[in-house]
Design an enzyme around this catalytic site. Structure first.
Site, PDB file in Angstrom:
ATOM      1  N   SER A 144      -9.292   0.723  -2.795  1.00 23.55           N
ATOM      2  CA  SER A 144      -9.864   1.130  -1.504  1.00 23.55           C
ATOM      3  C   SER A 144      -9.848   2.650  -1.377  1.00 23.55           C
ATOM      4  O   SER A 144      -9.133   3.337  -2.116  1.00 23.55           O
ATOM      5  CB  SER A 144      -9.028   0.509  -0.370  1.00 23.55           C
ATOM      6  OG  SER A 144      -7.704   1.012  -0.407  1.00 23.55           O
ATOM      7  N   HIS A 190      -6.974   3.812  -6.850  1.00 27.83           N
ATOM      8  CA  HIS A 190      -6.906   2.913  -5.692  1.00 27.83           C
ATOM      9  C   HIS A 190      -8.225   2.186  -5.553  1.00 27.83           C
ATOM     10  O   HIS A 190      -9.291   2.811  -5.659  1.00 27.83           O
ATOM     11  CB  HIS A 190      -6.579   3.675  -4.411  1.00 27.83           C
ATOM     12  CG  HIS A 190      -5.295   4.426  -4.516  1.00 27.83           C
ATOM     13  ND1 HIS A 190      -4.075   3.795  -4.490  1.00 27.83           N
ATOM     14  CD2 HIS A 190      -5.054   5.729  -4.750  1.00 27.83           C
ATOM     15  CE1 HIS A 190      -3.123   4.703  -4.678  1.00 27.83           C
ATOM     16  NE2 HIS A 190      -3.691   5.884  -4.838  1.00 27.83           N
ATOM     17  N   ALA A 220       1.500   0.296  -2.699  1.00 24.62           N
ATOM     18  CA  ALA A 220       2.182   0.973  -1.592  1.00 24.62           C
ATOM     19  C   ALA A 220       3.228   1.984  -2.065  1.00 24.62           C
ATOM     20  O   ALA A 220       3.574   2.918  -1.329  1.00 24.62           O
ATOM     21  CB  ALA A 220       2.833  -0.061  -0.685  1.00 24.62           C
ATOM     22  N   GLU A 273      -4.415   8.270 -11.351  1.00 24.41           N
ATOM     23  CA  GLU A 273      -4.065   7.499 -10.157  1.00 24.41           C
ATOM     24  C   GLU A 273      -5.312   6.769  -9.667  1.00 24.41           C
ATOM     25  O   GLU A 273      -6.374   7.373  -9.541  1.00 24.41           O
ATOM     26  CB  GLU A 273      -3.562   8.469  -9.064  1.00 24.41           C
ATOM     27  CG  GLU A 273      -3.294   7.774  -7.736  1.00 24.41           C
ATOM     28  CD  GLU A 273      -2.833   8.745  -6.645  1.00 24.41           C
ATOM     29  OE1 GLU A 273      -2.600   9.937  -6.940  1.00 24.41           O
ATOM     30  OE2 GLU A 273      -2.740   8.295  -5.485  1.00 24.41           O
ATOM     31  N   TYR A 284     -10.053  -5.351  -0.364  1.00 25.13           N
ATOM     32  CA  TYR A 284      -9.866  -5.290  -1.820  1.00 25.13           C
ATOM     33  C   TYR A 284     -10.866  -6.143  -2.612  1.00 25.13           C
ATOM     34  O   TYR A 284     -10.846  -6.116  -3.841  1.00 25.13           O
ATOM     35  CB  TYR A 284      -8.436  -5.716  -2.168  1.00 25.13           C
ATOM     36  CG  TYR A 284      -7.392  -4.812  -1.535  1.00 25.13           C
ATOM     37  CD1 TYR A 284      -7.277  -3.479  -1.937  1.00 25.13           C
ATOM     38  CD2 TYR A 284      -6.549  -5.281  -0.532  1.00 25.13           C
ATOM     39  CE1 TYR A 284      -6.336  -2.645  -1.356  1.00 25.13           C
ATOM     40  CE2 TYR A 284      -5.598  -4.443   0.058  1.00 25.13           C
ATOM     41  CZ  TYR A 284      -5.501  -3.135  -0.357  1.00 25.13           C
ATOM     42  OH  TYR A 284      -4.575  -2.305   0.227  1.00 25.13           O
ATOM     43  N   ASN A 333      -2.321   1.991 -10.654  1.00 26.17           N
ATOM     44  CA  ASN A 333      -2.476   1.667  -9.237  1.00 26.17           C
ATOM     45  C   ASN A 333      -1.080   1.309  -8.750  1.00 26.17           C
ATOM     46  O   ASN A 333      -0.611   0.186  -8.956  1.00 26.17           O
ATOM     47  CB  ASN A 333      -3.454   0.500  -9.027  1.00 26.17           C
ATOM     48  CG  ASN A 333      -3.696   0.260  -7.535  1.00 26.17           C
ATOM     49  OD1 ASN A 333      -2.985   0.809  -6.688  1.00 26.17           O
ATOM     50  ND2 ASN A 333      -4.687  -0.553  -7.220  1.00 26.17           N
ATOM     51  N   ASN A 337       2.073  -6.172  -4.919  1.00 31.81           N
ATOM     52  CA  ASN A 337       1.082  -6.972  -4.184  1.00 31.81           C
ATOM     53  C   ASN A 337      -0.275  -7.065  -4.873  1.00 31.81           C
ATOM     54  O   ASN A 337      -1.159  -7.778  -4.404  1.00 31.81           O
ATOM     55  CB  ASN A 337       0.910  -6.468  -2.733  1.00 31.81           C
ATOM     56  CG  ASN A 337       2.210  -6.490  -1.963  1.00 31.81           C
ATOM     57  OD1 ASN A 337       2.874  -7.531  -1.936  1.00 31.81           O
ATOM     58  ND2 ASN A 337       2.625  -5.373  -1.393  1.00 31.81           N
ATOM     59  N   ASP A 353       8.822  11.231 -10.126  1.00 28.42           N
ATOM     60  CA  ASP A 353       9.754  11.808 -11.111  1.00 28.42           C
ATOM     61  C   ASP A 353       9.596  11.170 -12.487  1.00 28.42           C
ATOM     62  O   ASP A 353       9.747  11.853 -13.510  1.00 28.42           O
ATOM     63  CB  ASP A 353      11.201  11.635 -10.633  1.00 28.42           C
ATOM     64  CG  ASP A 353      11.573  12.595  -9.513  1.00 28.42           C
ATOM     65  OD1 ASP A 353      10.774  13.515  -9.217  1.00 28.42           O
ATOM     66  OD2 ASP A 353      12.654  12.421  -8.916  1.00 28.42           O
ATOM     67  N   ARG A 407      -5.834 -11.466  -1.086  1.00 24.69           N
ATOM     68  CA  ARG A 407      -5.215 -10.477  -0.213  1.00 24.69           C
ATOM     69  C   ARG A 407      -6.286  -9.606   0.453  1.00 24.69           C
ATOM     70  O   ARG A 407      -7.022  -8.901  -0.239  1.00 24.69           O
ATOM     71  CB  ARG A 407      -4.325  -9.577  -1.075  1.00 24.69           C
ATOM     72  CG  ARG A 407      -3.768  -8.379  -0.375  1.00 24.69           C
ATOM     73  CD  ARG A 407      -3.185  -7.379  -1.368  1.00 24.69           C
ATOM     74  NE  ARG A 407      -2.558  -6.293  -0.658  1.00 24.69           N
ATOM     75  CZ  ARG A 407      -2.274  -5.120  -1.185  1.00 24.69           C
ATOM     76  NH1 ARG A 407      -2.541  -4.891  -2.466  1.00 24.69           N
ATOM     77  NH2 ARG A 407      -1.708  -4.182  -0.462  1.00 24.69           N
TER      78      ARG A 407
HETATM   79  C1  DQA Z   1      -4.045   0.427  -2.948  1.00 26.29           C
HETATM   80  C2  DQA Z   1      -3.935   1.193  -1.638  1.00 26.29           C
HETATM   81  C3  DQA Z   1      -2.503   1.227  -1.138  1.00 26.29           C
HETATM   82  O1  DQA Z   1      -2.427   1.940   0.073  1.00 26.29           O
HETATM   83  C4  DQA Z   1      -2.010  -0.193  -0.899  1.00 26.29           C
HETATM   84  O2  DQA Z   1      -0.666  -0.174  -0.477  1.00 26.29           O
HETATM   85  C5  DQA Z   1      -2.207  -1.071  -2.065  1.00 26.29           C
HETATM   86  C6  DQA Z   1      -3.453  -0.971  -2.833  1.00 26.29           C
HETATM   87  C7  DQA Z   1      -5.507   0.269  -3.410  1.00 26.29           C
HETATM   88  O3  DQA Z   1      -5.702  -0.135  -4.553  1.00 26.29           O
HETATM   89  O4  DQA Z   1      -6.436   0.518  -2.635  1.00 26.29           O
HETATM   90  O5  DQA Z   1      -1.394  -1.929  -2.361  1.00 26.29           O
HETATM   91  O6  DQA Z   1      -3.356   1.145  -3.959  1.00 26.29           O
END
Ligand code: DQA
Length: 150
Positions: A107, A105, A82, A103, A23, A79, A11, A92, A18
């Protein structure tokens, strides 16, 4: 010149339209430009990818592990969207490939729904960044470079 992989999960191709209140309004192409700039500042080549398919992300992480072992890749800013909250397969893959992952995100997932509070990525990530908006990608690139230099 080493490469840095920025890998985006499901996504994230919809960025810009979106849930802009969550975002922002920048598109994935805008994020790629921002990452290009951040990588260029460190003399790195950018490999920027997005996939809506879990298995494809697994393959990309395996490929990244091989490239890191060969000395051509610095690491990955991931990123996982979900899949962060659901994917034992990505957990894994990171562990199995032995690849360095930050990692990321856009948000602040911890200020959102409870199902976003658990991450399968965090235990196998070198660091975690959340809530800085798309600017977080540049910060994560800087962080990965600093870590590799330390
Ligand atoms: C996300 C946060 C996830 O919970 C969400 O499913 C996303 C985007 C973020 O970049 O904030 O698709 O990874």
């Amino acid at each position: 010149m080493k490469t840095l992989l920025v890998l985006n999960g499901p996504n994230l191709n919809l960025l810009g339209t979106r849930e802009p209140q969550v975002y922002g309004t920048q598109t994935l192409a805008d994020v790629e430009s921002l990452c290009l700039k951040a990588c260029a500042a460190h003399g790195l080549k950018l490999d920027f990818r997005q996939s809506n398919h879990e298995g494809e992300l697994v393959e990309y992480l395996h490929e990244a592990g091989r490239a890191q072992s060969a000395g051509t890749l610095l690491g990955v800013v991931l990123n996982a969207g979900a899949y962060t909250h659901t994917s034992v397969a990505l957990h894994d893959a990171i562990k199995g490939a032995g690849v360095t992952v930050i990692e990321l995100h856009i948000s602040n997932v911890h200020a959102r729904e409870p199902f976003r509070h658990h991450s399968y990525i965090s235990p196998v990530a070198r660091a975690v960044m959340a809530g800085f908006g798309v600017q977080g990608y540049a910060l994560a690139i800087d962080g990965l470079v600093a870590m590799a230099a330390a």
